[in-house]
Design an enzyme around this catalytic site. Structure first.
Site, short mmCIF file in Angstrom:
data_model
loop_
_atom_site.label_atom_id
_atom_site.label_comp_id
_atom_site.label_asym_id
_atom_site.label_seq_id
_atom_site.Cartn_x
_atom_site.Cartn_y
_atom_site.Cartn_z
N GLY A 87 0.82 -1.19 0.10
CA GLY A 87 -0.11 -0.06 0.18
C GLY A 87 0.85 1.21 -0.03
O GLY A 87 0.61 2.19 0.69
N GLY B 56 -0.38 4.88 -1.00
CA GLY B 56 -1.25 5.72 -0.30
C GLY B 56 -0.80 6.73 0.73
O GLY B 56 0.56 7.00 0.48
N GLN B 57 -1.63 7.28 1.24
CA GLN B 57 -1.20 8.67 2.17
C GLN B 57 -0.18 8.35 3.10
O GLN B 57 0.81 9.03 3.02
CB GLN B 57 -2.71 8.95 2.83
CG GLN B 57 -2.10 10.51 3.63
CD GLN B 57 -3.29 10.87 4.48
OE1 GLN B 57 -4.14 9.95 5.08
NE2 GLN B 57 -3.50 11.92 5.10
N ASP C 179 2.39 -1.91 -4.21
CA ASP C 179 1.08 -1.39 -4.46
C ASP C 179 0.50 -2.03 -5.88
O ASP C 179 1.03 -2.71 -6.39
CB ASP C 179 0.93 -0.04 -4.52
CG ASP C 179 -0.41 0.67 -3.68
OD1 ASP C 179 -1.43 0.06 -4.15
OD2 ASP C 179 -0.20 1.36 -3.06
N ASP D 239 -0.96 -6.97 -5.64
CA ASP D 239 -2.33 -6.94 -5.27
C ASP D 239 -2.34 -7.57 -3.69
O ASP D 239 -2.02 -8.77 -3.55
CB ASP D 239 -3.23 -7.71 -6.09
CG ASP D 239 -4.64 -7.58 -5.75
OD1 ASP D 239 -5.03 -7.42 -4.44
OD2 ASP D 239 -5.57 -8.08 -6.68
N TYR E 162 -15.85 -0.31 7.37
CA TYR E 162 -14.45 -0.06 7.76
C TYR E 162 -14.14 -0.39 9.21
O TYR E 162 -13.27 -1.07 9.50
CB TYR E 162 -14.16 1.30 7.46
CG TYR E 162 -12.74 1.90 7.55
CD1 TYR E 162 -11.71 1.49 6.98
CD2 TYR E 162 -12.47 2.88 8.45
CE1 TYR E 162 -10.31 1.92 7.16
CE2 TYR E 162 -11.28 3.45 8.37
CZ TYR E 162 -10.16 2.92 8.05
OH TYR E 162 -8.96 3.37 8.43
N LYS F 32 -11.73 -3.17 10.98
CA LYS F 32 -10.54 -2.76 12.02
C LYS F 32 -10.85 -3.32 13.20
O LYS F 32 -10.04 -3.81 13.71
CB LYS F 32 -10.60 -1.21 11.94
CG LYS F 32 -10.37 -0.45 11.00
CD LYS F 32 -8.73 -0.77 10.28
CE LYS F 32 -8.35 -0.09 9.25
NZ LYS F 32 -7.18 -0.74 8.58
N ILE G 137 -5.32 11.49 9.71
CA ILE G 137 -3.85 11.82 9.56
C ILE G 137 -3.79 12.98 8.60
O ILE G 137 -4.44 12.99 7.44
CB ILE G 137 -3.11 10.64 8.97
CG1 ILE G 137 -2.97 9.75 10.03
CG2 ILE G 137 -1.72 10.98 8.78
CD1 ILE G 137 -2.22 8.29 9.45
N1 SER Z 1 -9.10 8.55 8.46
C1 SER Z 1 -9.93 7.50 8.20
C2 SER Z 1 -11.22 7.77 7.95
O1 SER Z 1 -11.66 8.98 7.98
C3 SER Z 1 -10.10 6.85 9.68
O2 SER Z 1 -9.09 6.17 9.96
O3 SER Z 1 -11.99 6.97 7.54
#
Ligand code: SER
Length: 325
Positions: A8, A11-12, A34, A49, A143, A147, A173
């Protein structure tokens, strides 16, 4: 010498983690991967992947990997648009790496694994202020559900198989190098771009929606601190609360207005408001502080200054920055 795989990496978090790990360990010891191409010019890159367990295992073997950061995921907002895909990507991606780590441990070539959890693992029944490390968790998004389930899997693989897996419940973040993708906390990045373009920012959360956030430099430091700590110090094998700075859109707008007095914000809450309202406002991270010496460094004002300074050169319209120039 560690050999590190970041999954990944486009990503950010991944894009900045690859840089930090390369500075720490040497770029020749960090392999970025990635699903697409090498977007950020990593010195070593492999297409992967996260759902392709066989290729993941091959790459780990071929590069003699000792540490894996498995960051590939769908976030809270995009997850709601495709719940089954989010579940499959988030859970199978984690299970693939945990299974590889289990087998490598058995073979005497152990892997240390990092996997990110999130404030989204909490829910409306969770105490919202100074949310404790161990508390009620009733996430409402797919999501967040992935988690929470992932946290349980991490702890399970540690206790049952001895897999050295480590995790942080990241707050939202804030960063400027790569955009986040489809999160509820993304307003706190978009607002800077709007402010520097001289636009009025229309915020999809209400003015007093307080959320836990963290500046990228602190998030990266927390991640490497946790991964570098001796295993005996890691007393939480689900995921650690880590606090950065908590604020709401109104407080963030006011902090930006101290630098850009002409900046305006309007509020038009949408479906993301309900997601944000189900998450904590601040986190108690005393366990991370005690176990591996965590301490946040970047507060709201410093974060705002740094974001504006770094995004300003990317903007075309000249603007007067009161405090920075
Ligand atoms: N930054 C994430 C979101 O907003 C939270 O972990 O989905």
């Amino acid at each position: 010498m560690e050999q590190i795989l970041v999954i990944g990496a486009n990503g950010q978090i991944g894009s900045e983690l690859v840089l930090a790990l390369s500075a720490q360990h040497g770029a020749e010891h960090v392999i970025a991967s990635d699903i697409g191409g090498n977007l950020h010019g990593a010195a070593q890159y492999e297409q992967l992947d996260v759902l392709d367990a066989a290729r993941m295992a091959q790459l780990i073997e071929r590069h003699h990997i000792t540490q894996v950061y498995q960051l590939a995921a769908l976030l809270s907002v995009t997850g709601e648009q495709a719940p089954l895909r989010a579940w499959s990507l988030n859970m199978d991606g984690l299970l693939n790496i945990l299974e590889i780590a289990r087998k490598r441990d058995q073979a005497g070539t152990p892997l240390r694994v990092f996997w990110p959890s999130s404030i989204a693992a909490f829910g409306p029944s969770t105490p919202a202020v100074a949310t404790p490390q161990t508390t009620i968790m009733d996430p409402t998004t797919i999501y967040g559900i992935s988690k929470l389930a992932g946290e349980r899997l991490c702890e399970y693989y540690f206790h049952k198989f001895g897999v050295d897996v480590r995790s942080i419940r990241y707050p939202g973040i804030i960063s400027y190098k790569s955009p986040p993708g489809g999160g509820t906390t993304d307003y706190a990045i978009a607002i800077f771009h709007a402010a520097l373009q001289g636009d009025c920012y229309q915020c999809y959360l209400g003015p007093d929606t307080t959320l836990p956030m963290i500046y990228m430099s602190d998030a990266i430091r927390a991640t490497t601190l946790l991964m570098d700590a001796p295993a005996a110090q890691i007393r939480v094998r689900s995921s650690y609360n880590v606090a950065g700075v908590s604020f709401n859109p109104q407080q963030l707008a006011q902090a930006i207005q101290r630098v850009l007095p002409q900046f305006e914000i309007r509020y038009a809450p949408d479906e993301r408001q309900a997601i944000a309202a189900s998450w904590p406002q601040s986190l108690d991270d005393i366990q991370a502080c005690a176990d591996w010496g965590w301490q946040a460094q970047v507060g709201l004002e410093q974060m705002v200054d740094d974001m504006l300074k770094n995004i300003a050169p990317l903007q075309t319209k000249p603007l007067k920055l009161e405090r920075l120039l």
